[in-house]
Design a protein around this motif. Sequence first.
Motif, PDB file in Angstrom:
ATOM      1  N   ASP A  37       0.840  -1.196   0.000  1.00  0.00           N
ATOM      2  CA  ASP A  37       0.000   0.000   0.000  1.00  0.00           C
ATOM      3  C   ASP A  37       0.875   1.247   0.000  1.00  0.00           C
ATOM      4  O   ASP A  37       1.630   1.489   0.944  1.00  0.00           O
ATOM      5  CB  ASP A  37      -0.910  -0.005   1.230  1.00  0.00           C
ATOM      6  N   PRO A  38       0.815   2.068  -1.042  1.00  0.00           N
ATOM      7  CA  PRO A  38       1.677   3.243  -1.122  1.00  0.00           C
ATOM      8  C   PRO A  38       1.455   4.243   0.018  1.00  0.00           C
ATOM      9  O   PRO A  38       2.375   4.974   0.385  1.00  0.00           O
ATOM     10  CB  PRO A  38       1.326   3.883  -2.465  1.00  0.00           C
ATOM     11  N   ALA A  39       0.268   4.261   0.599  1.00  0.00           N
ATOM     12  CA  ALA A  39      -0.020   5.212   1.682  1.00  0.00           C
ATOM     13  C   ALA A  39       0.874   4.966   2.896  1.00  0.00           C
ATOM     14  O   ALA A  39       1.271   5.912   3.580  1.00  0.00           O
ATOM     15  CB  ALA A  39      -1.491   5.133   2.081  1.00  0.00           C
ATOM     16  N   PHE A  40       1.228   3.714   3.156  1.00  0.00           N
ATOM     17  CA  PHE A  40       2.095   3.413   4.294  1.00  0.00           C
ATOM     18  C   PHE A  40       3.468   4.049   4.123  1.00  0.00           C
ATOM     19  O   PHE A  40       4.114   4.443   5.088  1.00  0.00           O
ATOM     20  CB  PHE A  40       2.246   1.897   4.480  1.00  0.00           C
ATOM     21  N   TYR A  41       3.914   4.159   2.884  1.00  0.00           N
ATOM     22  CA  TYR A  41       5.260   4.657   2.599  1.00  0.00           C
ATOM     23  C   TYR A  41       5.287   6.166   2.319  1.00  0.00           C
ATOM     24  O   TYR A  41       6.268   6.678   1.795  1.00  0.00           O
ATOM     25  CB  TYR A  41       5.870   3.864   1.437  1.00  0.00           C
ATOM     26  N   ASN A  42       4.228   6.876   2.695  1.00  0.00           N
ATOM     27  CA  ASN A  42       4.222   8.333   2.558  1.00  0.00           C
ATOM     28  C   ASN A  42       5.197   8.995   3.524  1.00  0.00           C
ATOM     29  O   ASN A  42       5.717  10.074   3.249  1.00  0.00           O
ATOM     30  CB  ASN A  42       2.812   8.907   2.772  1.00  0.00           C
ATOM     31  N   ASP A  43       5.433   8.383   4.662  1.00  0.00           N
ATOM     32  CA  ASP A  43       6.403   8.890   5.625  1.00  0.00           C
ATOM     33  C   ASP A  43       7.791   8.848   4.988  1.00  0.00           C
ATOM     34  O   ASP A  43       8.165   7.828   4.397  1.00  0.00           O
ATOM     35  CB  ASP A  43       6.366   8.032   6.892  1.00  0.00           C
ATOM     36  N   PRO A  44       8.577   9.931   5.087  1.00  0.00           N
ATOM     37  CA  PRO A  44       9.890   9.956   4.414  1.00  0.00           C
ATOM     38  C   PRO A  44      10.832   8.835   4.839  1.00  0.00           C
ATOM     39  O   PRO A  44      11.530   8.263   3.998  1.00  0.00           O
ATOM     40  CB  PRO A  44      10.468  11.319   4.798  1.00  0.00           C
ATOM     41  N   ILE A  45      10.869   8.500   6.126  1.00  0.00           N
ATOM     42  CA  ILE A  45      11.758   7.407   6.582  1.00  0.00           C
ATOM     43  C   ILE A  45      11.286   6.080   6.005  1.00  0.00           C
ATOM     44  O   ILE A  45      12.095   5.271   5.553  1.00  0.00           O
ATOM     45  CB  ILE A  45      11.794   7.346   8.130  1.00  0.00           C
ATOM     46  N   ALA A  46       9.985   5.838   6.024  1.00  0.00           N
ATOM     47  CA  ALA A  46       9.449   4.593   5.470  1.00  0.00           C
ATOM     48  C   ALA A  46       9.746   4.509   3.970  1.00  0.00           C
ATOM     49  O   ALA A  46      10.106   3.448   3.466  1.00  0.00           O
ATOM     50  CB  ALA A  46       7.951   4.492   5.726  1.00  0.00           C
ATOM     51  N   ALA A  47       9.636   5.628   3.271  1.00  0.00           N
ATOM     52  CA  ALA A  47       9.917   5.647   1.835  1.00  0.00           C
ATOM     53  C   ALA A  47      11.389   5.350   1.575  1.00  0.00           C
ATOM     54  O   ALA A  47      11.729   4.590   0.656  1.00  0.00           O
ATOM     55  CB  ALA A  47       9.526   6.993   1.240  1.00  0.00           C
ATOM     56  N   ARG A  48      12.283   5.925   2.374  1.00  0.00           N
ATOM     57  CA  ARG A  48      13.717   5.664   2.194  1.00  0.00           C
ATOM     58  C   ARG A  48      14.059   4.223   2.560  1.00  0.00           C
ATOM     59  O   ARG A  48      14.884   3.587   1.903  1.00  0.00           O
ATOM     60  CB  ARG A  48      14.541   6.660   2.990  1.00  0.00           C
ATOM     61  N   ALA A  49      13.415   3.688   3.611  1.00  0.00           N
ATOM     62  CA  ALA A  49      13.648   2.284   3.979  1.00  0.00           C
ATOM     63  C   ALA A  49      13.189   1.359   2.854  1.00  0.00           C
ATOM     64  O   ALA A  49      13.869   0.375   2.537  1.00  0.00           O
ATOM     65  CB  ALA A  49      12.930   1.944   5.280  1.00  0.00           C
ATOM     66  N   LEU A  50      12.066   1.681   2.245  1.00  0.00           N
ATOM     67  CA  LEU A  50      11.583   0.884   1.124  1.00  0.00           C
ATOM     68  C   LEU A  50      12.569   0.961  -0.046  1.00  0.00           C
ATOM     69  O   LEU A  50      12.880  -0.049  -0.677  1.00  0.00           O
ATOM     70  CB  LEU A  50      10.192   1.346   0.684  1.00  0.00           C
ATOM     71  N   GLY A  51      13.086   2.151  -0.317  1.00  0.00           N
ATOM     72  CA  GLY A  51      14.070   2.304  -1.387  1.00  0.00           C
ATOM     73  C   GLY A  51      15.330   1.500  -1.117  1.00  0.00           C
ATOM     74  O   GLY A  51      15.858   0.826  -2.007  1.00  0.00           O
ATOM     75  N   ALA A  52      15.822   1.540   0.121  1.00  0.00           N
ATOM     76  CA  ALA A  52      17.015   0.770   0.485  1.00  0.00           C
ATOM     77  C   ALA A  52      16.732  -0.729   0.377  1.00  0.00           C
ATOM     78  O   ALA A  52      17.580  -1.496  -0.096  1.00  0.00           O
ATOM     79  CB  ALA A  52      17.462   1.132   1.894  1.00  0.00           C
ATOM     80  N   HIS A  53      15.552  -1.133   0.808  1.00  0.00           N
ATOM     81  CA  HIS A  53      15.140  -2.536   0.724  1.00  0.00           C
ATOM     82  C   HIS A  53      15.103  -2.999  -0.738  1.00  0.00           C
ATOM     83  O   HIS A  53      15.659  -4.042  -1.086  1.00  0.00           O
ATOM     84  CB  HIS A  53      13.769  -2.698   1.378  1.00  0.00           C
ATOM     85  N   GLN A  54      14.470  -2.207  -1.597  1.00  0.00           N
ATOM     86  CA  GLN A  54      14.359  -2.569  -3.006  1.00  0.00           C
ATOM     87  C   GLN A  54      15.732  -2.607  -3.674  1.00  0.00           C
ATOM     88  O   GLN A  54      16.008  -3.492  -4.494  1.00  0.00           O
ATOM     89  CB  GLN A  54      13.429  -1.609  -3.735  1.00  0.00           C
ATOM     90  N   ASN A  55      16.602  -1.667  -3.319  1.00  0.00           N
ATOM     91  CA  ASN A  55      17.942  -1.697  -3.886  1.00  0.00           C
ATOM     92  C   ASN A  55      18.705  -2.922  -3.418  1.00  0.00           C
ATOM     93  O   ASN A  55      19.498  -3.496  -4.169  1.00  0.00           O
ATOM     94  CB  ASN A  55      18.706  -0.413  -3.564  1.00  0.00           C
TER      95      ASN A  55
END
Length: 132
Positions: A37-55
């Motif tokens: 759900d993209p809404a969960f990753y609206n928080d900047p830290i959550a978005a960066r954690a998701l980016g690091a995870h995907q990388n």
Amino acid sequence: MTVAEWCVFGTLMLYLLTIAPIKWIGFRRFDNARPRDPAFYNDPIAARALGAHQNGIEAFPFFAIAVLLAEFRAGPQRLIDELAILFLIVRIAYVFTYLGNRPTLRSILWSIGFALNCAIFFMPAIRHWLPG
């Protein structure tokens, strides 16, 4: 198992552990029925954690294949181990720079990690010029 093979496992665990704490900390907002759900990753830290995870997911296959190929093709094990340890250290630093919003340093670390992967991958081709 070799040190490099343990580093492959460590790299796998790193990308899993990059996102798990964010989901655990935000458990009241995180819906496991809708994990993407993209809404969960609206928080900047959550978005960066998701980016690091995907990388981490993107970087893992090349690293694992490079280590296994270098070992299979009888590259110098000590050098493979040392480069694999360096790769894991660089990836850990990469995650922290991603979470800490340091894009320039993050890109530098990504480049170093990629160079380490290439060094491991091509080690069998140049093993005759490498020390024991």
